[in-house]
Write a protein that holds these residues in place. Structure first.
Motif, PDB file in Angstrom:
ATOM      1  N   GLN A  31      46.702  44.394  36.818  1.00  0.00           N
ATOM      2  CA  GLN A  31      45.517  43.598  36.484  1.00  0.00           C
ATOM      3  C   GLN A  31      45.295  42.497  37.514  1.00  0.00           C
ATOM      4  O   GLN A  31      44.157  42.227  37.925  1.00  0.00           O
ATOM      5  CB  GLN A  31      45.673  43.004  35.081  1.00  0.00           C
ATOM      6  CG  GLN A  31      45.591  44.029  33.960  1.00  0.00           C
ATOM      7  CD  GLN A  31      45.975  43.439  32.613  1.00  0.00           C
ATOM      8  OE1 GLN A  31      46.292  42.254  32.502  1.00  0.00           O
ATOM      9  NE2 GLN A  31      45.974  44.275  31.585  1.00  0.00           N
ATOM     10  N   ALA A  32      46.375  41.864  37.939  1.00  0.00           N
ATOM     11  CA  ALA A  32      46.276  40.810  38.945  1.00  0.00           C
ATOM     12  C   ALA A  32      45.749  41.374  40.264  1.00  0.00           C
ATOM     13  O   ALA A  32      44.946  40.739  40.952  1.00  0.00           O
ATOM     14  CB  ALA A  32      47.634  40.148  39.153  1.00  0.00           C
ATOM     15  N   ARG A  33      46.194  42.577  40.607  1.00  0.00           N
ATOM     16  CA  ARG A  33      45.711  43.214  41.844  1.00  0.00           C
ATOM     17  C   ARG A  33      44.218  43.511  41.749  1.00  0.00           C
ATOM     18  O   ARG A  33      43.467  43.284  42.708  1.00  0.00           O
ATOM     19  CB  ARG A  33      46.488  44.507  42.110  1.00  0.00           C
ATOM     20  CG  ARG A  33      46.044  45.218  43.379  1.00  0.00           C
ATOM     21  CD  ARG A  33      46.775  46.519  43.597  1.00  0.00           C
ATOM     22  NE  ARG A  33      48.137  46.307  44.037  1.00  0.00           N
ATOM     23  CZ  ARG A  33      49.209  46.664  43.355  1.00  0.00           C
ATOM     24  NH1 ARG A  33      49.073  47.250  42.162  1.00  0.00           N
ATOM     25  NH2 ARG A  33      50.404  46.448  43.833  1.00  0.00           N
ATOM     26  N   ARG A  34      43.768  44.005  40.599  1.00  0.00           N
ATOM     27  CA  ARG A  34      42.343  44.311  40.423  1.00  0.00           C
ATOM     28  C   ARG A  34      41.499  43.041  40.521  1.00  0.00           C
ATOM     29  O   ARG A  34      40.395  43.060  41.100  1.00  0.00           O
ATOM     30  CB  ARG A  34      42.108  45.016  39.090  1.00  0.00           C
ATOM     31  CG  ARG A  34      42.556  46.465  39.068  1.00  0.00           C
ATOM     32  CD  ARG A  34      41.987  47.206  37.875  1.00  0.00           C
ATOM     33  NE  ARG A  34      42.542  46.718  36.634  1.00  0.00           N
ATOM     34  CZ  ARG A  34      43.628  47.215  36.048  1.00  0.00           C
ATOM     35  NH1 ARG A  34      44.280  48.222  36.627  1.00  0.00           N
ATOM     36  NH2 ARG A  34      44.066  46.727  34.891  1.00  0.00           N
ATOM     37  N   ARG A  35      41.991  41.951  39.956  1.00  0.00           N
ATOM     38  CA  ARG A  35      41.229  40.702  40.027  1.00  0.00           C
ATOM     39  C   ARG A  35      41.098  40.212  41.461  1.00  0.00           C
ATOM     40  O   ARG A  35      40.087  39.646  41.860  1.00  0.00           O
ATOM     41  CB  ARG A  35      41.903  39.629  39.170  1.00  0.00           C
ATOM     42  CG  ARG A  35      41.730  39.843  37.661  1.00  0.00           C
ATOM     43  CD  ARG A  35      42.090  38.594  36.887  1.00  0.00           C
ATOM     44  NE  ARG A  35      43.518  38.269  37.006  1.00  0.00           N
ATOM     45  CZ  ARG A  35      44.437  38.696  36.162  1.00  0.00           C
ATOM     46  NH1 ARG A  35      44.102  39.498  35.144  1.00  0.00           N
ATOM     47  NH2 ARG A  35      45.701  38.356  36.310  1.00  0.00           N
ATOM     48  N   MET A  36      42.145  40.444  42.267  1.00  0.00           N
ATOM     49  CA  MET A  36      42.088  40.014  43.673  1.00  0.00           C
ATOM     50  C   MET A  36      41.103  40.863  44.468  1.00  0.00           C
ATOM     51  O   MET A  36      40.477  40.377  45.412  1.00  0.00           O
ATOM     52  CB  MET A  36      43.484  40.116  44.299  1.00  0.00           C
ATOM     53  CG  MET A  36      44.458  39.072  43.798  1.00  0.00           C
ATOM     54  SD  MET A  36      46.059  39.206  44.618  1.00  0.00           S
ATOM     55  CE  MET A  36      45.625  38.821  46.315  1.00  0.00           C
TER      56      MET A  36
END
Length: 307
Positions: A301-306
């Motif tokens: 999820q953190a990767r997608r937000r970035m």
């Protein structure tokens, strides 16, 4: 000295023998506990408690290892020993042998040996037991034990790991590695890695892998420099700590639960191998274990937000 006192005095040695034969903290502790029950239930006192208990825990460990071999052959992915943070048995006269024999690289080499070869090698080469004591422990003649040791040495010498002798140099390199890891400094990581470095993880099919086996300084640096900054965004932390006598760290989720361990093999001023253990079955002795799958979802999820 009472039976309890005698046993407790020898417990560190007994555990250290069992762990090197089994490569499992839990199984080694169980072997020592079974040995205590037998010792406590016996109506006779041996002439040498050390010889008697060491022989008995060796025989128990050999039996356990024989059954464990079948499970390890069916293991999902690479199998690593359960991480050991500190060896309870210390002997200044055998410090080098004890340290080398507990490393993950050495324990993986021991996996190549038969249970009898492994037991003979551990008792004789690591703990310097006399051949008569070794023979009594494994139930073979001294001549047979000498032959077992010759075969074991041959296997071990073929792939014997070598490590940086200077502990201070290892510590300084590990400090630089973890500083670069924390900041996601890919170039800084790459400079510390051997050209043919390997990153390998043991999840046992029960946890997401950091990555499948990755080889090469550029590839390993890129994986580490990408994943760990994302993990820090979701409050994953790590504390440097020796793991199996080598520089390493324990990683924890935001609640302080153990996520995985990481151990570094250092030689010639470079990191040769990076091993992670994330299988929850192998981490329980270190404290409450994190939900690695939940952490993995948060990282994605953190990767997608970035992006």
């Amino acid at each position: 000295m009472s039976k309890v006192e005698e046993f407790e005095e020898l417990r560190p040695l007994l555990f250290s023998i069992a762990y090197r034969i089994l490569g499992s903290v839990g199984e080694a502790e169980d072997a020592v506990q079974e040995m205590w029950l037998r010792f406590d239930g016996s109506s006779t006192r041996p002439t040498s408690a050390k010889a008697f208990l060491s022989a008995a825990v060796t025989r128990i460990s050999i039996d356990v290892l024989r059954s464990a071999r079948v499970r390890r052959e069916e293991y999902v992915g690479p199998w690593f020993p359960e991480p050991l943070l500190s060896d309870p048995y210390q002997d200044p006269a055998r410090a080098v042998e004890l340290a080398d024999s507990v490393s993950m690289a050495a324990l993986l080499l021991l996996e190549r040996l038969s249970p009898l070869e492994r037991a003979v090698f551990v008792l004789r080469e690591v703990f310097a037991f006399e051949f008569g004591e070794v023979a009594a422990a494994v139930g073979r003649s001294e001549a047979a034990c000498r032959q077992l040791l010759v075969r074991a040495r041959r296997h071990m010498e073929a792939g014997r790991p070598r490590f940086e002798a200077d502990r201070q140099e290892r510590h300084e390199l590990a400090t630089r590695f973890f500083d670069a890891l924390k900041s996601g400094d890919v170039d800084g990581l790459r400079d510390l890695l051997a050209a043919d470095v390997q990153l390998v993880g043991d999840g046992g099919g029960k946890a997401p892998q950091l990555a499948k086996a990755v080889m090469g300084a550029q590839n390993v640096a890129r994986v580490l420099g990408t994943v760990f900054p994302l993990m820090s965004r979701i409050d994953v932390t790590f504390e440097p700590h020796e793991v199996n006598g080598q520089p390493g760290a324990i990683f924890r989720d935001r609640g302080g639960k153990v996520l995985h361990t990481l151990a570094l093999d250092v030689l010639d001023g470079q990191i040769q191998t990076i091993r992670t253990v994330i299988n929850p079955d192998k981490l329980g002795h270190l404290g409450p274990v994190a939900d690695a799958w939940a952490v993995d979802r948060e990282v994605k999820q953190a990767r997608r937000r970035m992006n």
